[in-house]
Design an enzyme around this catalytic site. Sequence first.
Site, short mmCIF file in Angstrom:
data_model
loop_
_atom_site.label_atom_id
_atom_site.label_comp_id
_atom_site.label_asym_id
_atom_site.label_seq_id
_atom_site.Cartn_x
_atom_site.Cartn_y
_atom_site.Cartn_z
N GLU A 34 0.84 -1.21 0.00
CA GLU A 34 0.00 0.00 0.00
C GLU A 34 0.87 1.25 0.00
O GLU A 34 1.84 1.35 0.74
CB GLU A 34 -0.88 -0.03 1.25
CG GLU A 34 -2.26 0.49 1.03
CD GLU A 34 -3.09 -0.38 0.10
OE1 GLU A 34 -3.18 -0.02 -1.10
OE2 GLU A 34 -3.65 -1.39 0.54
N THR A 36 2.87 2.12 -2.22
CA THR A 36 4.18 1.82 -2.81
C THR A 36 4.18 2.11 -4.30
O THR A 36 5.24 2.20 -4.91
CB THR A 36 4.52 0.33 -2.63
OG1 THR A 36 3.38 -0.43 -3.02
CG2 THR A 36 4.86 -0.02 -1.19
N ASP A 37 2.97 2.26 -4.89
CA ASP A 37 2.92 2.29 -6.38
C ASP A 37 3.44 3.60 -6.96
O ASP A 37 3.80 3.65 -8.13
CB ASP A 37 1.53 1.93 -6.91
CG ASP A 37 0.44 2.94 -6.58
OD1 ASP A 37 0.63 3.75 -5.64
OD2 ASP A 37 -0.60 2.90 -7.24
N SER A 68 -25.86 7.58 -15.13
CA SER A 68 -25.58 6.50 -14.19
C SER A 68 -26.86 6.10 -13.48
O SER A 68 -27.55 6.94 -12.92
CB SER A 68 -24.55 6.96 -13.16
OG SER A 68 -24.56 6.06 -12.07
N GLY A 127 -12.86 2.56 -1.13
CA GLY A 127 -11.47 2.19 -1.34
C GLY A 127 -11.34 0.94 -2.20
O GLY A 127 -10.30 0.29 -2.21
N LEU A 128 -12.42 0.58 -2.92
CA LEU A 128 -12.34 -0.58 -3.81
C LEU A 128 -12.28 -0.14 -5.28
O LEU A 128 -12.62 -0.90 -6.19
CB LEU A 128 -13.53 -1.52 -3.57
CG LEU A 128 -13.67 -2.06 -2.13
CD1 LEU A 128 -14.91 -2.93 -2.00
CD2 LEU A 128 -12.43 -2.86 -1.71
N GLU A 164 -7.02 10.60 -14.35
CA GLU A 164 -7.24 10.86 -12.91
C GLU A 164 -6.23 11.89 -12.38
O GLU A 164 -6.58 12.78 -11.63
CB GLU A 164 -7.14 9.54 -12.12
CG GLU A 164 -7.31 9.76 -10.65
CD GLU A 164 -8.38 8.89 -9.98
OE1 GLU A 164 -8.92 7.98 -10.64
OE2 GLU A 164 -8.67 9.15 -8.81
N ASP A 176 -4.49 0.92 -9.23
CA ASP A 176 -5.93 0.66 -9.36
C ASP A 176 -6.31 0.39 -10.81
O ASP A 176 -6.99 -0.60 -11.12
CB ASP A 176 -6.73 1.84 -8.83
CG ASP A 176 -6.42 2.14 -7.38
OD1 ASP A 176 -5.72 1.31 -6.75
OD2 ASP A 176 -6.85 3.19 -6.89
N TYR A 226 -3.77 12.47 0.39
CA TYR A 226 -3.06 11.53 -0.48
C TYR A 226 -1.91 12.25 -1.21
O TYR A 226 -0.76 11.81 -1.21
CB TYR A 226 -4.05 10.93 -1.49
CG TYR A 226 -3.44 9.90 -2.41
CD1 TYR A 226 -3.49 8.55 -2.08
CD2 TYR A 226 -2.80 10.27 -3.59
CE1 TYR A 226 -2.93 7.59 -2.91
CE2 TYR A 226 -2.24 9.32 -4.42
CZ TYR A 226 -2.31 7.98 -4.09
OH TYR A 226 -1.74 7.05 -4.91
C1 GLA Z 1 -5.17 4.71 -4.07
C2 GLA Z 1 -4.41 5.07 -5.35
C3 GLA Z 1 -3.41 3.97 -5.72
C4 GLA Z 1 -2.53 3.59 -4.52
C5 GLA Z 1 -3.38 3.35 -3.28
C6 GLA Z 1 -2.54 3.13 -2.06
O1 GLA Z 1 -6.00 3.61 -4.28
O2 GLA Z 1 -5.31 5.27 -6.42
O3 GLA Z 1 -2.64 4.40 -6.81
O4 GLA Z 1 -1.56 4.56 -4.30
O5 GLA Z 1 -4.27 4.43 -3.02
O6 GLA Z 1 -1.82 1.97 -2.14
#
Ligand code: GLA
Length: 389
Positions: A34, A36-37, A68, A127-128, A164, A176, A226
């Site tokens: 998490e 780390t991307d 929608s 968060g999904l 995004e 994601d 974030y």
């Molecule tokens: C969000 C972001 C991802 C990633 C996660 C944390 O989902 O969209 O790119 O950074 O948070 O791991």
Amino acid sequence: MDEKMLRKDFIELYGDGGDIREYFSPGRVNLIGEHTDYNGGHVFPCALTLGTYGIMRRRNDNTLKFSSANVKKGQVVSVDMSNLKYDKKYSWANYPLGIVWALKDKGIELESGFEMLIWGNIPNGSGLSSSASIEVLMAKMIQDQYEIKSLNMLDLALIGQYSENNFNGCNCGIMDQFAVAMGKKDNAMFLDTSDLSYQYAPIDLKDEKIVIINSKVKHSLVDSAYNERREQCSTALQELQKELDIKTLGDLDIDTFEANKGLIKDDIVRKRAKHAVYENQRTIEAVKALKRNDVESFGKLMNESHISLRDDYEVSCPEIDVLVEIAWATEGVIGSRITGGGFGGCTVSIVKNDAVDDLKRRVEKEYPKKTGLDAEVYIVDIGDGTRRI
Ligand code: GLA
């Protein structure tokens, strides 16, 4: 709602005839790795069978129509293709609109407009990745309907991220959109975000289930917090680069980090970098553990990941900590942590088959008492990536 009803609604909204096509795009859950991307590290997400259905037809004029079924029935956001700009009043439609903008920015201009309708069953703000699901869905619908053969699924993920970052203003990494686009049934994806190389890893747990628990908490200012974390990591990297020849925090092993962390001046920035480095190493270890069927070690690493996200990266919140602590205290729970960007959303846990009911009961009883909220529990089925159906 199902696909047939969505088609009926589409025809009611926009009329019958023409080449109407249907698509599906999943949500995702990240098992470990998490934040780390965007640090050149590893992630280990999988696509869900929950997701967003989309239906679309090309138009002969230059209008884009977005609707929608999750929002108000019959409400359509109309945008002229000559004016592809973010507008607060478009609300959710800024996500699909951003894809048209991103394609244009990359030199791919659509010859004519389209009309689309979506419906999804990913809980919003959980968060999904409901937004990445919509982004890659839109990119796939356009690629298919306008026959843009030069774009593969990885390109569609990158366009989603670009949109995004530059249209919707969240500086997210690639995890994601990658997980949504490239998902494979019954597999997680071990992705190295420094070069986008990846491997599928079969998840065939016989004695355990993957359980997601939605805290129903969504804090405002998620995007700004974030983006702030991202900047702190970039500050740490710059300070370390004064002495070390590294491109990202993901290049560091734990010993090198510990020997050089004094280069990072600010205590908070140092904690953020520590998380990024340790979490990347944990993810590599976790995938190794899974390959040797050592689910227990995988679970321990998930627990460590949560502690680090709570204490060093500070992206958890009291409600999520309550859910994780309930899971940790339940016999038969092998590991549990926050998943996704943080500040609310969901936890992910690996739970022995015969402990799932007990966990559910405890969450139903204890979570409302401690938080005043009702959580929702889902057992994960790992599905395929975005596709025409
Ligand atoms: C969000 C972001 C991802 C990633 C996660 C944390 O989902 O969209 O790119 O950074 O948070 O791991």
